[in-house]
Design an enzyme around this catalytic site. Structure first.
Site, PDB file in Angstrom:
ATOM      1  CE  LYS A   9      -1.924  -1.045   4.000  1.00 26.44           C
ATOM      2  NZ  LYS A   9      -1.186  -2.788   4.462  1.00 26.44           N
ATOM      3  NE  ARG A 123       7.952  -2.600   6.561  1.00 28.22           N
ATOM      4  CZ  ARG A 123       6.413  -2.351   6.506  1.00 28.22           C
ATOM      5  NH1 ARG A 123       5.889  -2.187   5.603  1.00 28.22           N
ATOM      6  NH2 ARG A 123       5.970  -2.610   7.322  1.00 28.22           N
ATOM      7  NE  ARG A 167       2.085  -4.946  10.691  1.00 26.75           N
ATOM      8  CZ  ARG A 167       3.366  -4.915  10.511  1.00 26.75           C
ATOM      9  NH1 ARG A 167       4.269  -5.432  11.454  1.00 26.75           N
ATOM     10  NH2 ARG A 167       3.079  -4.299   8.987  1.00 26.75           N
TER      11      ARG A 167
HETATM   12  P1  AP5 Z   1       5.000  -1.620   1.944  1.00 25.04           P
HETATM   13  O1  AP5 Z   1       4.940  -0.440   0.444  1.00 25.04           O
HETATM   14  O2  AP5 Z   1       5.944  -1.525   2.729  1.00 25.04           O
HETATM   15  O3  AP5 Z   1       3.123  -2.513   2.180  1.00 25.04           O
HETATM   16  P2  AP5 Z   1       2.381  -1.801   3.193  1.00 25.04           P
HETATM   17  O4  AP5 Z   1       1.088  -2.384   2.757  1.00 25.04           O
HETATM   18  O5  AP5 Z   1       2.006  -0.069   3.422  1.00 25.04           O
HETATM   19  O6  AP5 Z   1       2.505  -2.893   4.461  1.00 25.04           O
HETATM   20  P3  AP5 Z   1       2.213  -1.722   6.058  1.00 25.04           P
HETATM   21  O7  AP5 Z   1       3.324  -2.853   6.572  1.00 25.04           O
HETATM   22  O8  AP5 Z   1       3.157  -0.188   6.239  1.00 25.04           O
HETATM   23  O9  AP5 Z   1       0.926  -1.638   5.694  1.00 25.04           O
HETATM   24  P4  AP5 Z   1       0.405  -1.502   8.024  1.00 25.04           P
HETATM   25  O10 AP5 Z   1      -0.685  -1.375   7.222  1.00 25.04           O
HETATM   26  O11 AP5 Z   1       0.743  -3.114   8.804  1.00 25.04           O
HETATM   27  O12 AP5 Z   1       0.982  -0.555   8.371  1.00 25.04           O
HETATM   28  P5  AP5 Z   1       0.873   1.046   8.862  1.00 25.04           P
HETATM   29  O13 AP5 Z   1       2.263   1.909   8.635  1.00 25.04           O
HETATM   30  O14 AP5 Z   1      -0.105   1.343   8.125  1.00 25.04           O
HETATM   31  O15 AP5 Z   1       5.426  -2.846   1.537  1.00 25.04           O
HETATM   32  C1  AP5 Z   1       6.456  -3.991   2.175  1.00 25.04           C
HETATM   33  C2  AP5 Z   1       7.794  -4.691   0.866  1.00 25.04           C
HETATM   34  O16 AP5 Z   1       6.929  -4.890   0.500  1.00 25.04           O
HETATM   35  C3  AP5 Z   1       8.278  -3.591   1.232  1.00 25.04           C
HETATM   36  O17 AP5 Z   1       9.529  -3.613   1.427  1.00 25.04           O
HETATM   37  C4  AP5 Z   1       8.605  -3.435  -0.432  1.00 25.04           C
HETATM   38  O18 AP5 Z   1       9.757  -2.757  -0.677  1.00 25.04           O
HETATM   39  C5  AP5 Z   1       8.236  -4.420  -0.351  1.00 25.04           C
HETATM   40  N1  AP5 Z   1       7.532  -4.742  -1.960  1.00 25.04           N
HETATM   41  C6  AP5 Z   1       6.409  -4.065  -2.131  1.00 25.04           C
HETATM   42  N2  AP5 Z   1       5.646  -3.998  -3.063  1.00 25.04           N
HETATM   43  C7  AP5 Z   1       6.382  -5.371  -3.826  1.00 25.04           C
HETATM   44  C8  AP5 Z   1       6.304  -5.379  -4.930  1.00 25.04           C
HETATM   45  N3  AP5 Z   1       5.696  -5.591  -6.058  1.00 25.04           N
HETATM   46  N4  AP5 Z   1       7.075  -7.015  -4.889  1.00 25.04           N
HETATM   47  C9  AP5 Z   1       8.294  -7.368  -4.443  1.00 25.04           C
HETATM   48  N5  AP5 Z   1       8.325  -6.333  -2.880  1.00 25.04           N
HETATM   49  C10 AP5 Z   1       7.580  -5.393  -3.345  1.00 25.04           C
HETATM   50  O19 AP5 Z   1       0.054   1.040   9.672  1.00 25.04           O
HETATM   51  C11 AP5 Z   1       0.676   0.610  11.255  1.00 25.04           C
HETATM   52  C12 AP5 Z   1       0.911   0.373  12.672  1.00 25.04           C
HETATM   53  O20 AP5 Z   1       0.367   1.804  12.560  1.00 25.04           O
HETATM   54  C13 AP5 Z   1      -0.878  -0.324  12.613  1.00 25.04           C
HETATM   55  O21 AP5 Z   1       0.019  -1.897  12.986  1.00 25.04           O
HETATM   56  C14 AP5 Z   1      -1.654   0.457  14.235  1.00 25.04           C
HETATM   57  O22 AP5 Z   1      -0.754   0.016  15.027  1.00 25.04           O
HETATM   58  C15 AP5 Z   1      -1.349   1.879  13.434  1.00 25.04           C
HETATM   59  N6  AP5 Z   1      -2.100   2.552  12.929  1.00 25.04           N
HETATM   60  C16 AP5 Z   1      -1.443   2.671  11.524  1.00 25.04           C
HETATM   61  N7  AP5 Z   1      -2.653   3.897  10.802  1.00 25.04           N
HETATM   62  C17 AP5 Z   1      -3.631   3.140  11.517  1.00 25.04           C
HETATM   63  C18 AP5 Z   1      -5.362   3.098  12.075  1.00 25.04           C
HETATM   64  N8  AP5 Z   1      -6.219   3.728  10.544  1.00 25.04           N
HETATM   65  N9  AP5 Z   1      -6.252   3.143  12.960  1.00 25.04           N
HETATM   66  C19 AP5 Z   1      -4.805   2.512  13.834  1.00 25.04           C
HETATM   67  N10 AP5 Z   1      -3.872   1.771  13.827  1.00 25.04           N
HETATM   68  C20 AP5 Z   1      -3.330   2.163  12.568  1.00 25.04           C
END
Ligand code: AP5
Length: 210
Positions: A9, A123, A167
């Site tokens: 994402k 990552r 998660r």
């Molecule tokens: P990446 O693009 O970083 O993936 P992502 O889907 O953004 O994953 P996240 O782990 O950031 O999502 P998340 O929703 O768990 O975390 P968030 O930060 O929102 O890609 C991942 C890896 O894959 C990278 O190494 C990339 O290079 C690789 N990659 C990407 N595309 C690829 C491809 N096509 N091929 C190969 N490799 C690829 O949230 C973190 C924490 O914050 C949550 O756990 C929670 O505690 C809090 N939080 C955030 N938002 C909320 C909310 N709305 N409500 C409550 N708590 C929240």
């Protein structure tokens, strides 16, 4: 952008926001910044984030509302990681109505569990430019500098195996119901998140603009 942890994402939301010329709004990035700055919000959020749990709705909804009210969102925005629960989705619907906005387009990135685990365990994030990388990429190793800006790469605390398991469980319990929520409203497009970055980028762009 909807999808499980590690679906890509953040990677795709940054690219889409650059293509559309609108802000990328990631609640995860906003919360990590608050933790790094040791603000009141960061202190409240840290324990939940490290454990892989969701930060309480009222905190995250307030952050999102404040951000969407800013002038740079007038021409649109790409939301990444919000909403994550049905109450958050309802709050977003209300905010969109209050702002007189067009309905959302919800892009759901689909990735298998094995690939998701591979992505999260390898990552690396950059402290300098906030770039997202993977140790399988050329030029990215455990202790190497950021290939984009030379900054320091680090591994997110919540990318440790125990937090990743939590998660995923939290995603299935609290966020996956949003697929039905948006599908029922005719707003959802499912997109395969597997394959080369450029191919996925094209699928995302086309779904966002058609
Ligand atoms: P990446 O693009 O970083 O993936 P992502 O889907 O953004 O994953 P996240 O782990 O950031 O999502 P998340 O929703 O768990 O975390 P968030 O930060 O929102 O890609 C991942 C890896 O894959 C990278 O190494 C990339 O290079 C690789 N990659 C990407 N595309 C690829 C491809 N096509 N091929 C190969 N490799 C690829 O949230 C973190 C924490 O914050 C949550 O756990 C929670 O505690 C809090 N939080 C955030 N938002 C909320 C909310 N709305 N409500 C409550 N708590 C929240």
């Amino acid at each position: 952008m909807l999808g499980p942890p590690g679906a890509g994402k953040g990677t795709q939301a940054v690219r889409l926001s650059e293509q559309l010329g609108v802000p990328h709004i990631s609640t995860g990035d906003i919360l990590r910044e608050a933790v790094a700055q040791d603000t009141e919000l960061g202190r409240q959020a840290k324990g939940y984030m490290d454990a892989g749990e969701l930060v309480p709705d009222e905190l995250v909804i307030a952050i999102a509302r404040e951000r969407l009210d800013r002038e740079d969102c007038a021409a649109g925005f790409v939301l990444d990681g919000f909403p994550r629960t049905v109450p958050q989705a309802e709050a977003l619907d209300e905010a969109m109505r209050a702002l007189g906005r067009e309905p959302l387009r919800v892009l759901n990135l689909e990735v298998g569990e094995q690939e998701m685990l591979r992505r999260l365990s390898g990552r690396r994030m950059c402290r300098g430019c906030d770039g997202i990388f993977h140790v399988d990429q050329e030029g990215v190793e455990a202790d190497s500098p950021c290939p984009e800006c030379g900054g320091q790469l680090y591994q997110r605390t919540d990318d440790q195996p125990e937090a990743v398991r939590e998660r995923l469980a939290v995603y299935q319990r609290q966020t996956e119901p949003l697929i039905q929520y948006y599908s029922d409203r005719g707003l959802l497009t499912n997109i395969s998140g597997e394959g080369a970055l450029g191919e996925i980028q094209e699928r995302v762009r086309s779904a966002a603009q058609n």
